[in-house]
Design a protein around this motif. Structure first.
Motif, PDB file in Angstrom:
ATOM      1  N   SER A   1      42.322  32.973  45.030  1.00 55.80           N
ATOM      2  CA  SER A   1      42.281  32.963  46.493  1.00 55.80           C
ATOM      3  C   SER A   1      41.036  33.631  47.051  1.00 55.80           C
ATOM      4  O   SER A   1      40.806  33.599  48.262  1.00 55.80           O
ATOM      5  N   GLY A   2      40.240  34.254  46.185  1.00 55.08           N
ATOM      6  CA  GLY A   2      39.030  34.942  46.629  1.00 55.08           C
ATOM      7  C   GLY A   2      39.279  36.338  47.161  1.00 55.08           C
ATOM      8  O   GLY A   2      38.340  37.034  47.554  1.00 55.08           O
ATOM      9  N   ASP A   3      40.539  36.777  47.169  1.00 55.18           N
ATOM     10  CA  ASP A   3      40.895  38.106  47.678  1.00 55.18           C
ATOM     11  C   ASP A   3      40.894  39.105  46.526  1.00 55.18           C
ATOM     12  O   ASP A   3      41.928  39.622  46.101  1.00 55.18           O
ATOM     13  N   VAL A   4      39.706  39.375  45.998  1.00 56.61           N
ATOM     14  CA  VAL A   4      39.572  40.268  44.855  1.00 56.61           C
ATOM     15  C   VAL A   4      38.310  41.092  45.019  1.00 56.61           C
ATOM     16  O   VAL A   4      37.383  40.724  45.754  1.00 56.61           O
ATOM     17  N   SER A   5      38.267  42.222  44.332  1.00 57.40           N
ATOM     18  CA  SER A   5      37.117  43.117  44.452  1.00 57.40           C
ATOM     19  C   SER A   5      35.836  42.431  43.990  1.00 57.40           C
ATOM     20  O   SER A   5      35.830  41.663  43.026  1.00 57.40           O
TER      21      SER A   5
ATOM     22  N   VAL B   1      38.905  36.126  34.888  1.00 57.04           N
ATOM     23  CA  VAL B   1      38.166  37.383  35.078  1.00 57.04           C
ATOM     24  C   VAL B   1      36.697  37.193  34.719  1.00 57.04           C
ATOM     25  O   VAL B   1      35.798  37.626  35.450  1.00 57.04           O
ATOM     26  N   ILE B   2      36.427  36.549  33.577  1.00 55.75           N
ATOM     27  CA  ILE B   2      35.037  36.345  33.177  1.00 55.75           C
ATOM     28  C   ILE B   2      34.307  35.446  34.175  1.00 55.75           C
ATOM     29  O   ILE B   2      33.160  35.705  34.562  1.00 55.75           O
ATOM     30  N   ALA B   3      34.977  34.379  34.609  1.00 50.31           N
ATOM     31  CA  ALA B   3      34.340  33.466  35.557  1.00 50.31           C
ATOM     32  C   ALA B   3      34.017  34.185  36.856  1.00 50.31           C
ATOM     33  O   ALA B   3      32.921  34.012  37.426  1.00 50.31           O
ATOM     34  N   ARG B   4      34.945  34.998  37.364  1.00 47.15           N
ATOM     35  CA  ARG B   4      34.710  35.713  38.610  1.00 47.15           C
ATOM     36  C   ARG B   4      33.621  36.775  38.446  1.00 47.15           C
ATOM     37  O   ARG B   4      32.755  36.950  39.314  1.00 47.15           O
ATOM     38  N   ALA B   5      33.638  37.483  37.299  1.00 48.27           N
ATOM     39  CA  ALA B   5      32.627  38.518  37.067  1.00 48.27           C
ATOM     40  C   ALA B   5      31.229  37.905  36.964  1.00 48.27           C
ATOM     41  O   ALA B   5      30.269  38.473  37.481  1.00 48.27           O
ATOM     42  N   VAL B   6      31.108  36.766  36.306  1.00 51.60           N
ATOM     43  CA  VAL B   6      29.829  36.091  36.204  1.00 51.60           C
ATOM     44  C   VAL B   6      29.350  35.670  37.585  1.00 51.60           C
ATOM     45  O   VAL B   6      28.151  35.793  37.940  1.00 51.60           O
ATOM     46  N   ASN B   7      30.268  35.200  38.421  1.00 52.22           N
ATOM     47  CA  ASN B   7      29.919  34.790  39.779  1.00 52.22           C
ATOM     48  C   ASN B   7      29.445  35.982  40.614  1.00 52.22           C
ATOM     49  O   ASN B   7      28.487  35.871  41.373  1.00 52.22           O
ATOM     50  N   VAL B   8      30.107  37.136  40.448  1.00 59.15           N
ATOM     51  CA  VAL B   8      29.720  38.339  41.200  1.00 59.15           C
ATOM     52  C   VAL B   8      28.345  38.821  40.730  1.00 59.15           C
ATOM     53  O   VAL B   8      27.472  39.151  41.535  1.00 59.15           O
ATOM     54  N   LEU B   9      28.160  38.872  39.406  1.00 55.20           N
ATOM     55  CA  LEU B   9      26.892  39.365  38.881  1.00 55.20           C
ATOM     56  C   LEU B   9      25.755  38.385  39.163  1.00 55.20           C
ATOM     57  O   LEU B   9      24.606  38.781  39.290  1.00 55.20           O
ATOM     58  N   GLY B  10      26.081  37.091  39.269  1.00 57.47           N
ATOM     59  CA  GLY B  10      25.049  36.108  39.529  1.00 57.47           C
ATOM     60  C   GLY B  10      24.600  36.106  40.965  1.00 57.47           C
ATOM     61  O   GLY B  10      23.526  35.646  41.290  1.00 57.47           O
TER      62      GLY B  10
END
Length: 246
Positions: free
Chosen positions: A124-128, A237-246
């Motif tokens: 949902s995109g509601d994450v840190s 988790v990995i997909a979201r973390a990669v998106n944040v770091l990217g």
């Protein structure tokens, strides 16, 4: 004078044959089916303490209920189990068996719900947006899954550690290589907690059985549930973390 020896008594001959067969039966029986010594409590105790500590490491935003009642219950049950069998699993009680199941069920339910909440909030995109917090939360859930399912496998296989020690249940839930290839293991080999923890680790890494096969439906169901929880958590988790770091 008749010197012909008398024929052997059929009953006595049958008894002698039965005694010969019984004397060599124990040597032919696999070591994991024979009665053995009580297992050490400390490896499982350490794993449970780590699992409880990891529950505390998961942020409150990824939990469904307040954390302190559950942690308090788990600590109380852990104290009871240690009181029943401090160092060696030698005293089997119905209360201790059900206390173990309740403790594992509480940790499994809490960890699974935390994984579900984390997955929903990622989708949902509601994450840190803090990659460290995200990876740490996912890692805590992932490692807890490894530990708690490893203990579950140890608890259910052939009725649990007490039944395995007594050698009362011949049909295994998990078939280890040493069971079918006896020449690959010492004469006194039997599966211990670390063997089941290894099965749990390989299941979440390969998402399938490796060298140890599940033999019963409950073992297959538990391995399926563990793989699904681990895969969805790890992938999102990995997909979201990669998106944040990217």
């Amino acid at each position: 004078m008749n010197t012909t020896p008398e024929p052997p008594n059929p009953v006595e001959e049958f008894v002698r044959r039965a005694e010969r067969l019984a004397s060599g039966a124990e040597g032919r029986m696999p070591s994991w089916l024979r009665p053995g010594d009580p297992e050490n409590r400390l490896p499982v105790l350490f794993a449970l303490v780590v699992a409880i500590a990891l529950q505390l490491a998961i942020p409150k935003s990824y939990t469904v209920v307040p954390r302190w009642p559950l942690i308090t219950l788990e600590i109380l049950l852990l104290v009871v189990l240690v009181g029943l069998n401090p160092l060696r699993l030698s005293r089997r009680t119905m209360f201790g068996t059900w206390a173990s199941y309740v403790l594992l069920a509480a940790i499994t339910l809490d960890n699974s719900l935390s994984a579900l909440v984390l997955d929903i909030r990622i989708l949902s995109g509601d994450v840190s947006n803090n990659a460290g917090v995200l990876l740490g939360s996912g890692g805590a859930i992932y490692v807890t899954t490894v530990i708690v399912f490893g203990i579950w496998y140890w608890e259910i296989d052939r009725g649990g550690p007490f039944a395995r020690r007594e050698g009362s249940r011949p049909y295994p839930d998990f078939m280890f290589p040493q069971m079918t290839e006896r020449e690959l293991a010492p004469p006194n080999w039997r599966p211990l907690f670390f063997d089941y923890l290894y099965v749990s680790i390989t299941n979440v890494v390969a998402f399938s059985p490796t060298d140890t096969m599940p033999m019963t439906r409950r073992a297959k169901a538990m391995m399926t549930a563990q793989a699904l929880i681990s895969f969805t958590t790890l992938a999102l988790v990995i997909a979201r973390a990669v998106n944040v770091l990217g």
